[in-house]
Design a protein around this motif. Structure first.
Motif, short mmCIF file in Angstrom:
data_model
loop_
_atom_site.label_atom_id
_atom_site.label_comp_id
_atom_site.label_asym_id
_atom_site.label_seq_id
_atom_site.Cartn_x
_atom_site.Cartn_y
_atom_site.Cartn_z
N ASP A 160 -21.55 -74.88 1.86
CA ASP A 160 -20.28 -74.88 2.56
C ASP A 160 -20.46 -74.26 3.94
O ASP A 160 -21.29 -73.36 4.13
CB ASP A 160 -19.24 -74.06 1.78
CG ASP A 160 -18.78 -74.76 0.51
OD1 ASP A 160 -19.00 -75.98 0.38
OD2 ASP A 160 -18.21 -74.06 -0.36
N VAL A 161 -19.66 -74.73 4.89
CA VAL A 161 -19.68 -74.18 6.25
C VAL A 161 -18.26 -73.73 6.58
O VAL A 161 -17.46 -74.50 7.13
CB VAL A 161 -20.19 -75.21 7.28
CG1 VAL A 161 -20.31 -74.56 8.66
CG2 VAL A 161 -21.51 -75.80 6.85
N PRO A 162 -17.88 -72.49 6.23
CA PRO A 162 -16.52 -72.02 6.50
C PRO A 162 -16.25 -71.96 8.01
O PRO A 162 -17.17 -71.90 8.83
CB PRO A 162 -16.51 -70.61 5.89
CG PRO A 162 -17.64 -70.61 4.91
CD PRO A 162 -18.68 -71.49 5.50
N ASN A 163 -14.97 -71.95 8.36
CA ASN A 163 -14.57 -71.89 9.76
C ASN A 163 -14.21 -70.47 10.20
O ASN A 163 -13.54 -70.28 11.21
CB ASN A 163 -13.40 -72.85 9.99
CG ASN A 163 -13.83 -74.29 9.74
OD1 ASN A 163 -14.82 -74.74 10.30
ND2 ASN A 163 -13.08 -75.00 8.91
N TYR A 164 -14.71 -69.50 9.47
CA TYR A 164 -14.53 -68.10 9.79
C TYR A 164 -15.65 -67.34 9.07
O TYR A 164 -16.21 -67.84 8.08
CB TYR A 164 -13.17 -67.59 9.30
CG TYR A 164 -13.05 -67.64 7.80
CD1 TYR A 164 -13.31 -66.52 7.01
CD2 TYR A 164 -12.76 -68.84 7.14
CE1 TYR A 164 -13.26 -66.58 5.62
CE2 TYR A 164 -12.70 -68.91 5.75
CZ TYR A 164 -12.94 -67.78 5.02
OH TYR A 164 -12.90 -67.85 3.65
N GLY A 165 -15.97 -66.15 9.55
CA GLY A 165 -16.96 -65.35 8.85
C GLY A 165 -17.82 -64.53 9.78
O GLY A 165 -17.65 -64.54 11.01
N LYS A 166 -18.74 -63.83 9.19
CA LYS A 166 -19.63 -62.93 9.93
C LYS A 166 -20.94 -63.63 10.26
O LYS A 166 -21.43 -64.45 9.47
CB LYS A 166 -19.90 -61.67 9.11
CG LYS A 166 -18.65 -60.84 8.85
CD LYS A 166 -18.98 -59.58 8.08
CE LYS A 166 -17.71 -58.74 7.87
NZ LYS A 166 -17.99 -57.51 7.10
N PRO A 167 -21.53 -63.31 11.41
CA PRO A 167 -22.82 -63.91 11.76
C PRO A 167 -23.93 -63.37 10.88
O PRO A 167 -23.78 -62.35 10.21
CB PRO A 167 -23.01 -63.50 13.22
CG PRO A 167 -22.24 -62.22 13.35
CD PRO A 167 -21.06 -62.36 12.43
N ARG A 168 -25.04 -64.09 10.90
CA ARG A 168 -26.27 -63.68 10.19
C ARG A 168 -26.05 -63.57 8.67
O ARG A 168 -26.72 -62.81 8.00
CB ARG A 168 -26.82 -62.36 10.76
CG ARG A 168 -27.20 -62.47 12.23
CD ARG A 168 -27.72 -61.17 12.81
NE ARG A 168 -26.69 -60.13 12.82
CZ ARG A 168 -25.73 -60.05 13.75
NH1 ARG A 168 -25.67 -60.93 14.73
NH2 ARG A 168 -24.84 -59.08 13.70
N ARG A 169 -25.11 -64.35 8.17
CA ARG A 169 -24.86 -64.42 6.73
C ARG A 169 -25.03 -65.86 6.27
O ARG A 169 -24.91 -66.79 7.04
CB ARG A 169 -23.43 -63.95 6.41
CG ARG A 169 -23.11 -62.53 6.87
CD ARG A 169 -23.75 -61.48 6.00
NE ARG A 169 -23.45 -60.14 6.45
CZ ARG A 169 -22.37 -59.45 6.08
NH1 ARG A 169 -21.48 -59.99 5.27
NH2 ARG A 169 -22.18 -58.22 6.52
N GLY A 170 -25.28 -66.02 4.98
CA GLY A 170 -25.34 -67.36 4.42
C GLY A 170 -26.73 -67.98 4.49
O GLY A 170 -27.70 -67.36 4.93
N PRO A 171 -26.85 -69.22 4.04
CA PRO A 171 -28.15 -69.90 4.00
C PRO A 171 -28.78 -70.01 5.39
O PRO A 171 -28.09 -70.10 6.41
CB PRO A 171 -27.80 -71.29 3.45
CG PRO A 171 -26.54 -71.09 2.68
CD PRO A 171 -25.79 -70.04 3.43
N LYS A 172 -30.10 -70.06 5.38
CA LYS A 172 -30.83 -70.16 6.64
C LYS A 172 -30.76 -71.57 7.19
O LYS A 172 -30.73 -72.56 6.45
CB LYS A 172 -32.30 -69.75 6.41
CG LYS A 172 -33.14 -69.69 7.69
CD LYS A 172 -34.54 -69.17 7.43
CE LYS A 172 -34.52 -67.68 7.14
NZ LYS A 172 -35.90 -67.12 7.07
N LEU A 173 -30.74 -71.67 8.51
CA LEU A 173 -30.75 -72.97 9.20
C LEU A 173 -32.19 -73.37 9.46
O LEU A 173 -32.92 -72.70 10.19
CB LEU A 173 -29.98 -72.86 10.53
CG LEU A 173 -28.51 -72.42 10.39
CD1 LEU A 173 -27.89 -72.21 11.76
CD2 LEU A 173 -27.71 -73.43 9.57
N VAL A 174 -32.59 -74.46 8.81
CA VAL A 174 -33.99 -74.89 8.87
C VAL A 174 -34.05 -76.37 9.22
O VAL A 174 -33.06 -77.11 9.11
CB VAL A 174 -34.71 -74.65 7.52
CG1 VAL A 174 -34.77 -73.17 7.18
CG2 VAL A 174 -34.01 -75.42 6.39
N GLN A 175 -35.22 -76.81 9.64
CA GLN A 175 -35.40 -78.22 9.97
C GLN A 175 -35.18 -79.09 8.72
O GLN A 175 -35.62 -78.75 7.63
CB GLN A 175 -36.80 -78.45 10.53
CG GLN A 175 -37.00 -79.85 11.08
CD GLN A 175 -38.35 -80.01 11.76
OE1 GLN A 175 -39.07 -79.04 11.99
NE2 GLN A 175 -38.71 -81.25 12.08
#
Length: 279
Positions: free
Chosen positions: A193-208
């Motif tokens: 999920d990609v919420p439209n609010y929240g704290k940075p540097r949280r959640g799954p990593k962005l990878v290729q």
């Protein structure tokens, strides 16, 4: 290939096919942006989208979505969602006649060779008050701010935080929290999920190889929503108007590639100082 938490990573070749699906979606939305007008029904708009998707050699991922049972009961009845004024998302095309001064969110998806694209725009029909024009601008800008915040090695929360920050900085708007962006690939809706609010540097990593659909939904009043009796259409509780924009994007070694934008996102990314990663 599956990554952490069931997240699907695509090969470069699969991303290229997703770009083909994304172009079908982008072209369909641009057609509808040009053609939508007062006096048209949302069903007429849907028929136009259906024909265009078919003419591109693609199929719809919205039509029949959510079907269950032996007869496929309950599946979505259109190839686009048409959400008007206080309707936030998932509006079902039908007999509603569009009027001058309305706004309409048009959400569209397509499949090419098993790979999905998904995007949305909100369009004003004729003249609208300044606060409604601002709503559309803020919502679209927040989507691009979220996409621009994504970088390899970052986190999904970086996107969420950038969207929230952009909306909050623009004034007194509501951010709908119950509906989010999502992963996309061999299915339209996937983790994360990609919420439209929240704290940075949280959640799954962005990878290729990760592809995400980013879709802020913003209101002029309260962000509280409810679903109508059709079990699809989501409206604001207080009747305030809402806007919705969405794009599908991925990250490559050279930058960001917006798969559903006709120019791949070049123009908006450049304005935000983000390197373009498409081809």
């Amino acid at each position: 290939m599956m990554f952490d938490r069931g997240i699907e990573l695509k090969t470069p070749e699969q991303i290229t096919t997703m770009r083909a699906a994304g172009l079908v979606v982008g072209r369909t939305l641009e057609l509808l942006r040009r053609e939508v007008r007062a006096g048209m029904t949302t069903a007429e708009l849907d028929a136009m989208a259906h024909e265009h998707i078919r003419s591109q050699g693609a199929t719809s991922n919205f039509l029949g979505y959510g079907a269950h049972g032996p007869a496929g009961a309950g599946g979505f009845a259109g190839v686009i969602c048409t959400s008007v004024n206080d309707e936030v998302v998932h509006g079902v095309p039908g007999s509603r006649v569009l009027r001058d001064g309305d706004i309409i969110s048009i959400d569209c998806g397509a499949i090419v060779d098993g790979w999905h694209g998904d995007a949305a725009i909100t369009v004003a029909i004729g003249g609208v008050p300044p606060e409604v024009s601002a709503l559309l601008e803020v919502t679209e800008d927040s989507m691009w701010a979220g996409i621009a915040a994504a970088a390899l090695g970052g986190r999904v929360g970086d996107i969420s935080h950038a969207i929230e920050t952009a909306v909050d900085a623009a004034g007194d708007f509501g951010i709908v929290e119950g509906y989010t962006g999502h992963g996309i690939g061999s299915q339209m809706h996937q983790p994360p999920d990609v919420p439209n609010y929240g704290k940075p540097r949280r959640g799954p990593k962005l990878v290729q190889g990760l592809a995400l659909a980013v879709e802020p939904m913003v209101t002029l009043g309260s962000a509280a929503t409810r679903t109508l009796a059709d079990d699809w259409t989501v409206v604001t509780n207080d009747g305030s108007w809402a806007a919705h924009f969405e794009n599908t994007f991925t990250l490559t070694p050279t930058g960001t590639w917006v798969l559903t934008a006709l120019d791949g996102g070049r123009e908006r990314l450049a304005a935000l100082g983000v390197p373009y990663g498409g081809h």
